[in-house]
Design a protein around this motif. Structure first.
Motif, PDB file in Angstrom:
ATOM      1  N   LYS A 197       0.829  -1.206   0.000  1.00  0.00           N
ATOM      2  CA  LYS A 197       0.000   0.000   0.000  1.00  0.00           C
ATOM      3  C   LYS A 197       0.864   1.256   0.000  1.00  0.00           C
ATOM      4  CE  LYS A 197      -3.313   0.191   2.940  1.00  0.00           C
ATOM      5  NZ  LYS A 197      -4.074   0.051   4.183  1.00  0.00           N
ATOM      6  N   ASP A 212      -5.782  -4.116  -3.060  1.00  0.00           N
ATOM      7  CA  ASP A 212      -7.088  -4.454  -2.512  1.00  0.00           C
ATOM      8  C   ASP A 212      -6.874  -5.162  -1.179  1.00  0.00           C
ATOM      9  OD1 ASP A 212      -9.467  -5.890  -1.807  1.00  0.00           O
ATOM     10  OD2 ASP A 212     -10.136  -5.793  -3.879  1.00  0.00           O
ATOM     11  N   ALA A 246       2.331   1.711  -3.491  1.00  0.00           N
ATOM     12  CA  ALA A 246       1.305   2.141  -4.448  1.00  0.00           C
ATOM     13  C   ALA A 246       0.969   3.614  -4.271  1.00  0.00           C
ATOM     14  CB  ALA A 246       0.047   1.288  -4.290  1.00  0.00           C
ATOM     15  N   ALA A 247       0.997   4.118  -3.034  1.00  0.00           N
ATOM     16  CA  ALA A 247       0.638   5.511  -2.751  1.00  0.00           C
ATOM     17  C   ALA A 247       1.799   6.482  -2.957  1.00  0.00           C
ATOM     18  CB  ALA A 247       0.128   5.627  -1.316  1.00  0.00           C
ATOM     19  N   GLN A 293      -0.063  -0.582  -9.168  1.00  0.00           N
ATOM     20  CA  GLN A 293      -1.054   0.448  -9.455  1.00  0.00           C
ATOM     21  C   GLN A 293      -1.996   0.647  -8.281  1.00  0.00           C
ATOM     22  OE1 GLN A 293      -3.649  -0.330 -12.773  1.00  0.00           O
ATOM     23  NE2 GLN A 293      -3.956   1.845 -13.098  1.00  0.00           N
ATOM     24  N   SER A 294      -2.459  -0.452  -7.683  1.00  0.00           N
ATOM     25  CA  SER A 294      -3.388  -0.361  -6.559  1.00  0.00           C
ATOM     26  C   SER A 294      -3.326  -1.641  -5.738  1.00  0.00           C
ATOM     27  CB  SER A 294      -4.820  -0.130  -7.055  1.00  0.00           C
ATOM     28  OG  SER A 294      -5.242  -1.217  -7.855  1.00  0.00           O
TER      29      SER A 294
END
Length: 63
Positions: free
Chosen positions: A7, A31, A10-11, A28-29
């Protein structure tokens, strides 16, 4: 790789050296529910796919 680190990467606006099965990928992201990350190979940004975050490896590059 753990979920929290995926996370963070990604950020971040800074490109981290992350690999999946020996290929450098961009996260990219992430979940949290499925603990998967949507990634793509740097050489093929149009092909995005999901992988479990534990299958990602961060390479620490020494300058």
């Amino acid at each position: 790789m753990d979920l929290q680190r995926a996370k963070e990467i990604a950020a971040s606006p800074v490109m981290a050296h992350v690999t999946h099965e020996g290929h450098q990928v961009y996260i990219q992201s992430v979940d949290e529910g499925t603990q998967t990350a949507t990634v793509y190979h740097l050489k093929n940004p149009d092909h995005r796919y999901a992988v479990h975050v534990r299958d990602l490896t961060e390479q620490h590059v020494v300058h």
